[in-house]
Design an enzyme around this catalytic site. Structure first.
Site, PDB file in Angstrom:
ATOM      1  N   GLU A 281     -26.823   1.612   9.283  1.00 42.47           N
ATOM      2  CA  GLU A 281     -26.235   2.831   8.741  1.00 42.47           C
ATOM      3  C   GLU A 281     -24.728   2.781   8.630  1.00 42.47           C
ATOM      4  O   GLU A 281     -24.154   3.304   7.694  1.00 42.47           O
ATOM      5  CB  GLU A 281     -26.627   4.025   9.623  1.00 42.47           C
ATOM      6  CG  GLU A 281     -28.042   4.473   9.377  1.00 42.47           C
ATOM      7  CD  GLU A 281     -28.391   5.691  10.168  1.00 42.47           C
ATOM      8  OE1 GLU A 281     -27.904   5.794  11.311  1.00 42.47           O
ATOM      9  OE2 GLU A 281     -29.145   6.525   9.670  1.00 42.47           O
TER      10      GLU A 281
ATOM     11  N   GLU B 152     -10.686  30.996  38.402  1.00 46.14           N
ATOM     12  CA  GLU B 152     -10.181  32.321  38.073  1.00 46.14           C
ATOM     13  C   GLU B 152      -8.666  32.416  38.101  1.00 46.14           C
ATOM     14  O   GLU B 152      -8.076  33.202  37.384  1.00 46.14           O
ATOM     15  CB  GLU B 152     -10.777  33.359  39.029  1.00 46.14           C
ATOM     16  CG  GLU B 152     -12.156  33.792  38.566  1.00 46.14           C
ATOM     17  CD  GLU B 152     -12.852  34.704  39.532  1.00 46.14           C
ATOM     18  OE1 GLU B 152     -12.301  34.947  40.611  1.00 46.14           O
ATOM     19  OE2 GLU B 152     -13.954  35.155  39.208  1.00 46.14           O
TER      20      GLU B 152
END
Lengths: 120, 588
Positions: free
Chosen positions: B76, B316
């Protein structure tokens, strides 16, 4: 690129007889890739030779390559299936895969349609 | 298709098929050592699954790590494209090709050029492959999407029989081959290649779940060998593919008896006096504002001060924010960061999928090699995936950490209103120790308490303790537990004051009583002294009387003698000399 248009112009009035003359000046370049001396290979070689002799007199530059002998050439020419007949000239490049039992495709590919039909 | 129903990974045994290690992280674990040596393996999957990459990595790692040259037959992509594509993963195909470790052959069959004219075979492909294999002595072969041939060559029947012959031929050659194929709608591959390649089939898959894409790998079939049959997430990272087995190889990591302090002496005391076990996994749950990060930072500081490396994953807060905030309660993290003992890694959970987070964490852990890892908070990370994915991730993370005897502390945010035990059911069973932080509301104030819910392998305190956060850090104090329940904060202080007053009153009473008794004793002492003086005087008086009596008697006798002499009573004078000595004695 300048040459083709006048050729066509010349060919048209001359019609049939000019065909072989034109071919002799521009020989077909054919390469047949086979893998060893199998029946399939021999069939293909035979048919190509016949073709060259009957349909392309004098204008056939045939090279038969045994990829067992020259494996590098298989890679160079992108050969996957055998036998493969590569028509390198005239363009475009065409490949015929198989032992050439079915020649109609090949005639089309070689612009031999008109001639092939009456002979059959 | 699935030959083994259990998802456990097999252990290596001597009687197994010879295997060809892929070198791909995790894949060798799942397959128990690699792909079947000398046999073809089919790798199938949809577009963009990473088939080519897996195949290319198999070749490159084979060449680099195992000294096994390989042939890549690409149907490919051109050599240039392939080289460029895998270069982004750090694979130098060009270099390997120059060093004769890899041969890349781009097979291109242009459908428009090809016309059929009878029987053919694929001897051309065989010859090219054989030529490539022999030119470098290849042990590995990759055929990247062989199925392209179906589109470009006529007569499928011939092609099928030729492919069958090809796989047979590859086996005879003794090369380990990887054949990639596009996934079909109902079968594994579009053209049913699995029919021919039946030794090992690996299925790749790329799914989008909740807007986050995750790649999965599954060993569908592995003839003659045990293998993990589960779907394993895998990543294409900077260093190629890494497959992450959810379950670790087995639950047999080494454990340590060493205990490590938490940085809060009273908490250590609650944990059997010594703190947590090294290499254990610790869960710290609490609602927001209960001080999870503070406890975690304390733990981090204590470890770093012992000279251990600490890796702090924060989802956080940014590192600077944590350092600043912790500075306000007396934790000096900045110097530890400077000394290279503490490293922060902050990222938003939504930055990328769970798998990518996990891979990043693994990479950080593997490069920094920490003794302690803190994840603050794990819940926000788990929210970015489904529950089962989240749990799987935590399991893998814990397994990975435990394998390296890394102590891990996870903070977890519980939603208000939920029973904390319930909301953490997914994680708690994986944890060795679980410390709960809670808010106690009452008397118009909120107070923080802490207790150890579980701590495997140690006698831990079952008591609720209040903990205070001051500018000197955390202070754990006994909460007042009385008839009216647990008292914290000002209620505890008020109760303390009451108790103090009661004690004071008691003390005062006792002191008074003491004074009273002492006074009485003093009086008695004084009495005793006066009596003793009286007694002494009486004795002296007695002697004086006795002396008086003696003198008067003597004087009487002397007077009598003198009067006798005067009277010249001779009869009595004979008697007197005897009596005289006796009288002298008395006088003395």
């Amino acid at each position: 690129m300048k040459l083709p248009p006048p050729k066509v112009a010349r060919r048209a009035p001359r019609s049939k007889p000019t065909g072989p003359a034109g071919r002799s000046t521009e020989p077909h370049r054919l390469r047949l890739f086979v893998a060893g001396a199998t029946t399939r290979s021999l069939q293909a070689i035979l048919r190509v030779r016949q073709l060259c002799a009957t349909e392309l007199p004098g204008g056939c530059d045939l090279e038969v390559v045994d990829i067992y002998q020259q494996p590098a050439l298989a890679r160079e020419n992108q050969i996957v299936a055998t036998p493969t007949l590569v028509i390198a000239f005239p363009p475009p490049l065409r490949r015929f895969v198989g032992n050439l039992t079915n020649l109609t495709g090949l005639f089309t590919g070689l612009d031999l349609v008109k001639k092939a039909k009456p002979t059959h | 298709m699935i030959t083994k129903s259990n998802g456990h990974l097999p252990e290596k045994s001597a009687t197994q098929l010879p295997k060809c290690p892929t070198g791909i992280q995790g894949l060798d674990e799942i397959t128990g050592g690699g792909l079947p040596r000398g046999r073809p393996t089919l790798v199938c999957g949809g577009a963009g699954c990473g088939k080519t990459l897996l195949a290319a990595e198999f070749l490159v790692r084979g060449a680099v790590q195992f000294d096994e040259p390989g042939v890549l037959m690409a149907f490919e992509e051109t050599v240039k494209e392939l080289t460029a594509n895998v270069a982004s993963l750090g694979f130098d195909l060009g270099g390997l090709a120059r060093r004769k470790m890899i041969v890349i052959d781009y097979v291109h069959v242009e459908r428009s050029e090809v016309q059929a004219s009878g029987d053919y075979d694929l001897e051309g492909l065989f010859v090219r492959l054989g030529y490539a294999i022999d030119s470098i002595g290849a042990k590995r072969v990759v055929l990247d999407t062989l199925e392209v041939l179906f589109a470009s060559l006529p007569n499928e029947a011939i092609l099928r029989s030729e492919l069958r012959r090809l796989f047979r031929w590859l086996k005879d050659k003794g090369v380990t081959a990887v054949i990639t194929a596009e996934r079909g709608r109902e079968s594994l591959t579009r053209h049913g290649l699995e029919e021919y390649v039946s030794d090992c089939v690996i299925l790749l898959d790329h799914r989008v779940n909740d807007q986050i894409a995750t790649r999965h790998l599954r060993v569908v079939k592995y003839r003659g060998a045990m293998h993990g049959t589960n779907e394993f997430p895998f990543l294409i990272g900077e260093e190629g593919i890494s497959v992450l087995p959810i379950t670790s190889l087995s639950l047999n990591h080494k454990v340590s008896d060493e205990r490590i302090a938490t940085g809060i002496p009273r908490l250590d005391a609650m944990l059997g006096g010594k703190g947590f076990f090294r290499g254990s996994s610790i869960l710290l749950t609490g609602t927001s504002g209960t001080g999870k990060t503070i406890v975690a930072a304390n733990f981090a500081q204590a470890a770093a001060r012992r000279g251990e490396r600490v890796l702090y994953f924060s989802f956080e807060e940014s590192p600077d924010q944590i350092i600043r905030n912790m500075h306000s309660i007396g934790l000096r993290l900045a110097p530890l960061v400077k000394r290279g003992l503490l490293r922060f890694h902050s990222a938003r959970p939504s930055l990328y999928g769970l798998e990518m987070h996990l891979a990043t964490m693994f990479r950080e852990i593997n490069t920094f090699k920490p003794h302690v890892v803190i994840i603050d908070p794990i819940t926000s990370l788990m929210d970015s995936g489904t529950d089962s994915e989240g749990k799987g991730m935590v399991t893998r993370l814990i397994d990975h950490l435990k394998g390296g005897q890394v102590t891990s502390l996870f903070t977890s945010l519980t939603q208000g209103g939920h029973a904390p035990q319930q909301s953490e059911s997914a994680m708690s069973s994986l944890m060795d120790a679980w410390v709960l932080l809670q808010d106690f509301e009452g008397n118009g104030e909120r107070n923080r308490v802490l207790y150890v819910l579980k701590a495997r392998g140690m006698a831990h305190s079952n008591q609720i303790r209040e903990f205070l956060i001051s500018d000197r850090g955390i202070d754990v104090v006994d909460a007042y537990i009385g008839v009216s329940g647990v008292l914290t904060g000002s209620a505890r202080v008020a109760q303390g004051a009451l108790e103090k007053a009661a004690v004071l009153a008691g003390q005062q009473e006792a002191a008074q009583l003491q004074r009273e008794v002492e006074r009485k004793r003093g009086a008695l002492d004084r009495k005793i002294n006066s009596l003793r003086a009286d007694h002494k005087m009486e004795a002296m008086e007695l002697r004086r009387i006795a002396e008086q009596v003696g003198t008067s008697t003597l004087m009487l006798t002397t007077e009598r003698t003198a009067s006798g002499i005067l009277r010249q009573a001779d009869a009595k004078s004979v008697v007197h000399p005897r009596a005289r000595p006796r009288m002298e004695k008395e006088n003395k």
